[in-house]
Design an enzyme around this catalytic site. Structure first.
Site, PDB file in Angstrom:
ATOM      1  N   PHE A 369      57.018  16.738  22.060  1.00 26.15           N
ATOM      2  CA  PHE A 369      57.851  16.978  23.230  1.00 26.15           C
ATOM      3  C   PHE A 369      58.037  15.691  24.018  1.00 26.15           C
ATOM      4  O   PHE A 369      57.080  14.944  24.232  1.00 26.15           O
ATOM      5  CB  PHE A 369      57.204  18.011  24.165  1.00 26.15           C
ATOM      6  CG  PHE A 369      57.019  19.374  23.557  1.00 26.15           C
ATOM      7  CD1 PHE A 369      57.952  20.371  23.754  1.00 26.15           C
ATOM      8  CD2 PHE A 369      55.899  19.659  22.789  1.00 26.15           C
ATOM      9  CE1 PHE A 369      57.784  21.626  23.203  1.00 26.15           C
ATOM     10  CE2 PHE A 369      55.713  20.913  22.236  1.00 26.15           C
ATOM     11  CZ  PHE A 369      56.657  21.897  22.440  1.00 26.15           C
ATOM     12  N   ASP A 370      59.265  15.456  24.455  1.00 30.22           N
ATOM     13  CA  ASP A 370      59.502  14.457  25.491  1.00 30.22           C
ATOM     14  C   ASP A 370      58.949  15.018  26.799  1.00 30.22           C
ATOM     15  O   ASP A 370      58.831  16.227  26.963  1.00 30.22           O
ATOM     16  CB  ASP A 370      61.000  14.185  25.592  1.00 30.22           C
ATOM     17  CG  ASP A 370      61.324  13.212  26.712  1.00 30.22           C
ATOM     18  OD1 ASP A 370      60.620  12.205  26.839  1.00 30.22           O
ATOM     19  OD2 ASP A 370      62.274  13.477  27.461  1.00 30.22           O
ATOM     20  N   LYS A 371      58.615  14.155  27.736  1.00 28.74           N
ATOM     21  CA  LYS A 371      58.054  14.638  29.018  1.00 28.74           C
ATOM     22  C   LYS A 371      59.135  14.907  30.052  1.00 28.74           C
ATOM     23  O   LYS A 371      59.362  16.056  30.448  1.00 28.74           O
ATOM     24  CB  LYS A 371      57.038  13.640  29.581  1.00 28.74           C
ATOM     25  CG  LYS A 371      56.407  14.116  30.910  1.00 28.74           C
ATOM     26  CD  LYS A 371      55.461  13.081  31.485  1.00 28.74           C
ATOM     27  CE  LYS A 371      56.208  11.907  32.108  1.00 28.74           C
ATOM     28  NZ  LYS A 371      56.935  12.300  33.369  1.00 28.74           N
ATOM     29  N   LYS A 553      58.623   6.220  19.402  1.00 32.19           N
ATOM     30  CA  LYS A 553      58.650   7.679  19.266  1.00 32.19           C
ATOM     31  C   LYS A 553      59.007   8.070  17.833  1.00 32.19           C
ATOM     32  O   LYS A 553      58.425   9.005  17.265  1.00 32.19           O
ATOM     33  CB  LYS A 553      59.670   8.285  20.238  1.00 32.19           C
ATOM     34  CG  LYS A 553      59.246   8.277  21.699  1.00 32.19           C
ATOM     35  CD  LYS A 553      60.245   9.055  22.541  1.00 32.19           C
ATOM     36  CE  LYS A 553      59.811   9.108  23.998  1.00 32.19           C
ATOM     37  NZ  LYS A 553      60.737   9.917  24.826  1.00 32.19           N
ATOM     38  N   THR A 570      61.240  18.160  20.453  1.00 29.03           N
ATOM     39  CA  THR A 570      62.055  18.720  21.529  1.00 29.03           C
ATOM     40  C   THR A 570      62.310  17.655  22.580  1.00 29.03           C
ATOM     41  O   THR A 570      61.372  17.052  23.103  1.00 29.03           O
ATOM     42  CB  THR A 570      61.345  19.928  22.185  1.00 29.03           C
ATOM     43  OG1 THR A 570      61.028  20.888  21.183  1.00 29.03           O
ATOM     44  CG2 THR A 570      62.247  20.575  23.229  1.00 29.03           C
TER      45      THR A 570
END
Length: 679
Positions: A369-371, A553, A570
């Site tokens: 997940f991205d933050k 990433k 995501t």
């Protein structure tokens, strides 16, 4: 000369005249008769309507006729004592009714060298007729055509679940210009036009609210069950419902480019893409059908040549083999499940762009997940107001907001928003001077106000900051918060702490993913380690990787794939594009608002709601289970029947019932996905 066809129930002659004159043309005398005649010619008569209905329902009618003639022949032969010729006539009629819809698909394919299950069934029915087993052959065609009708029903049901979205699109819009309102076709509305949307109407366009405020039901697009309040500047989507008051909307997309149309187009494309299971079934069928035909020929010829059985018995065994080995259930079980799964996802605000992504999402064991904007709100909020030197918290916040409302910095906007939520009365601030990298300076009540970091309050003119203040700021920042110090009239009033807080319910959402079998939850963010670690602990991440550039990433996703196999990522669909593309399944947030998210991701959560993710994963897992069940049913029944046919352990009628029954079962099993709900 103009020839105009129109429906008199939908459009008046006066409206036509107005439209023509609006284009700058005159209407000569005598035109009325031509237009009126066109209206009458355009309306279909009862006979034409009946023919159209008959064509649409022919498959179901042919099954009904096939079954009816079969019943009449069997009852007449068995119970009513009808002459054999009459019963045979009914069986032949049953053959014609049941075999026609099969033959019109199978025979053209045969001339092209395409062998499929329809050919096997026609051959088996013809063989039964040669043996004199007319009842069994008619029964075979009845059940096979019934399976075809069930297949068509399943596919139509899945497609209609998405096609129903098209019915939500208004055909006209209330165009506003120079104080006048005119009803126009949606296709004629251009970007930048203003349209009026009344309470209870559906929005005919994508655009931004220009004037007015109202609650909007967006469930058709985003799957949100609760109406969303819209005010000037907010985005609205075609097909959603205005619930409260009239609003003016400025058009941002043409009708052909709006979100609803893009969703329908992409779902249609997704339904045409084959999943791995579909590809396997198709490859298997392509090779299996010719093999069955060759084996059937050998079963007919070899036993009589070797003296094992008479030609009539070997022919009967061969017909049994044809019925038993036909992979009907295998051919329909997987595509029906894929179509139903994609349709049910779209109805609930999740766009899955193909069967391969539907199956892969159900197989992931790790999710990244991205933050910012994914796990968090993506905007700062005031979390702490710490007063110092005897000041009240509201006074500290009011002074800060009075100054910061002159700025458009994200921290300033958060401070002002918090003051508004608390309904504080703000004093008048005079001017604003920006000190790069440190903060701002203004005046309130004729006294200077300083708002910023510790650097703004230290230096040659200010001396060293109080150690207690330094400790307070350090403590707040160690918790992953950003601090703003407020000073007035040469004294420190207090400290504001701000943070990008997690989305509501995100921890519960992630726990649901764990419960579904996603064992590893990883945060990949470019933010600093302290902030990332704090958020990660708060939402329940298994692992946190901070300070990552986009290429880092991507490398992290590749590493996770080596460790866990299938991995989902995501993010927001823009700055996470490399990681989204590298992941087994890329999931974009907010597909309803961004064209990039719709285009780049494999799965789009249309409402920007992470809470839809467990539903998507659960539906994908259910789809995989049903696909596996259908494959097991299809291949298991076929294998048992082939063995029984070769050994002569089953009659033709029994083989027909078991084989076609398995086709009906897999269709009904696939349709269960249209009733899937997240617990």
């Amino acid at each position: 000369m103009a020839f105009i066809a129109y429906d008199t129930q939908e459009l008046s002659r006066a409206a036509i005249d107005k439209a023509i004159r609006g284009q700058g043309y005159d209407i000569p005398s005598g035109t009325a008769a031509v237009v009126a005649a066109a209206a009458e010619l355009e309306r279909p008569g009862p006979l034409a309507a009946a023919i159209g209905w008959f064509r649409e329902q022919w498959m179901y009618l042919s099954v009904l006729l096939c079954g009816l003639f079969l019943l009449l022949g069997f009852a007449g032969e068995t119970f009513l004592g009808l002459p054999g010729e009459i019963s045979l006539l009914f069986y032949i009629l049953s053959y014609v009714a049941g075999g026609y819809s099969v033959a019109i698909h199978a025979i053209p394919g045969l001339f092209k060298g395409q062998l499929d299950t329809d050919i096997l069934m026609l051959a088996a029915a013809a063989g039964a007729a040669v043996l004199g087993a007319w009842a069994e052959g008619a029964f075979l065609l009845f059940l096979f055509s019934l399976g075809h009708a069930g297949e068509q029903y399943a596919l139509d049901k899945a497609r209609n679940a998405v096609d129903a979205l098209g019915e939500l699109m208004p055909k006209t819009a209330l165009f506003k210009k120079d104080g006048w309102i005119e009803e126009r076709p949606v296709e004629s509305i251009r970007v930048g036009d203003i349209v009026l949307v009344r309470p209870g109407d559906r929005f005919p366009v994508d655009g931004q609210v220009l004037r007015g405020q109202s609650a909007v039901d967006q469930s058709a697009i985003t799957g949100e069950s609760v109406p969303v309040f819209k005010s000037p500047g907010d985005e609205v989507f075609a097909g959603t419902v205005n619930q409260e008051t009239a609003v003016d909307v400025q058009v941002s997309k043409l009708a052909k480019d709006n979100t609803l149309n893009r969703i329908m187009q992409m779902v249609a494309e997704a339904q045409e893409q084959q999943s791995p299971s579909q590809q396997f079934a198709q490859r298997f069928t392509t090779k299996f059908v010719p093999a069955v035909l060759i084996l059937t020929a050998l079963v007919i010829v070899i036993p009589p040549l070797l003296g094992w059985m008479p030609i009539q018995d070997s022919f009967y065994r061969a017909m049994l083999l044809l019925v038993a080995a036909s992979p009907c259930a295998l051919a329909i079980g997987t595509p029906a499940a894929v179509l139903a799964g994609i349709a049910q996802a779209a109805r609930n605000g999740v766009l899955i762009k193909g069967g391969v992504h539907l199956e892969n999402l159900g197989a992931v064991k790790a999710m990244a997940f991205d933050k910012t904007g994914t796990l968090t709100e993506g905007k700062f909020q005031v979390t702490d107001v710490v007063p110092l030197n005897g000041h009240e918290p509201d006074r500290v916040l009011a002074i800060a907001a009075a100054v910061e409302q002159q700025s458009n910095h994200p921290l300033a906007l958060a401070v002002v928003r918090t003051a508004q939520e608390r309904e504080l009365a703000l004093p008048l601030a005079a001017g604003l001077d920006d000190v790069p990298g440190q903060g701002v300076i203004s005046e309130v009540g004729g006294q200077p106000v300083l708002i910023g970091s510790l650097k703004l309050f230290s230096g040659p003119n200010n001396g060293s900051p109080d150690p207690g203040l330094v400790d307070l700021v350090s403590g707040l920042e160690s918790d992953g918060k950003t601090t703003v110090i407020v000073g007035h009239d040469g004294k420190i009033m207090g400290v504001l702490a701000l943070a990008d807080i997690p989305r509501p319910g995100v921890r519960q959402t992630l726990q649901k993913l764990v419960d579904l079998g996603v064992s590893q939850l990883v945060m990949l963010t470019g933010d600093n380690a302290d902030v990332a670690r704090q958020i990660g602990q708060e939402v329940g991440m298994s692992e946190v990787r901070a300070g990552l550039l986009p290429e880092e990433k991507l490398a992290a996703i590749e590493e996770l794939k080596r460790q866990h196999g299938k991995v989902a990522m995501t993010g927001d669909g823009v700055n996470d594009a490399p990681a989204l593309a590298t992941a087994t399944v890329g999931i974009a947030m907010g597909g309803a608002g961004t064209a990039v998210a719709l285009e780049t991701a494999d799965v789009a959560l249309m409402a920007d709601d992470l809470g839809k993710l467990p539903f998507a994963v659960g539906l994908s897992r259910a789809s995989r289970r049903i696909i596996r069940q259908n494959l097991a049913i299809a291949m298991g029944v076929a294998g048992l029947l082939v063995l029984a046919a070769i050994l002569g352990a089953v009659e033709l009628s029994g083989a027909v019932v078991l084989h076609e029954g398995s086709t009906v079962v897999v269709v009904l099993n696939a349709l269960r996905l249209l009733r899937y709900r997240q617990d």
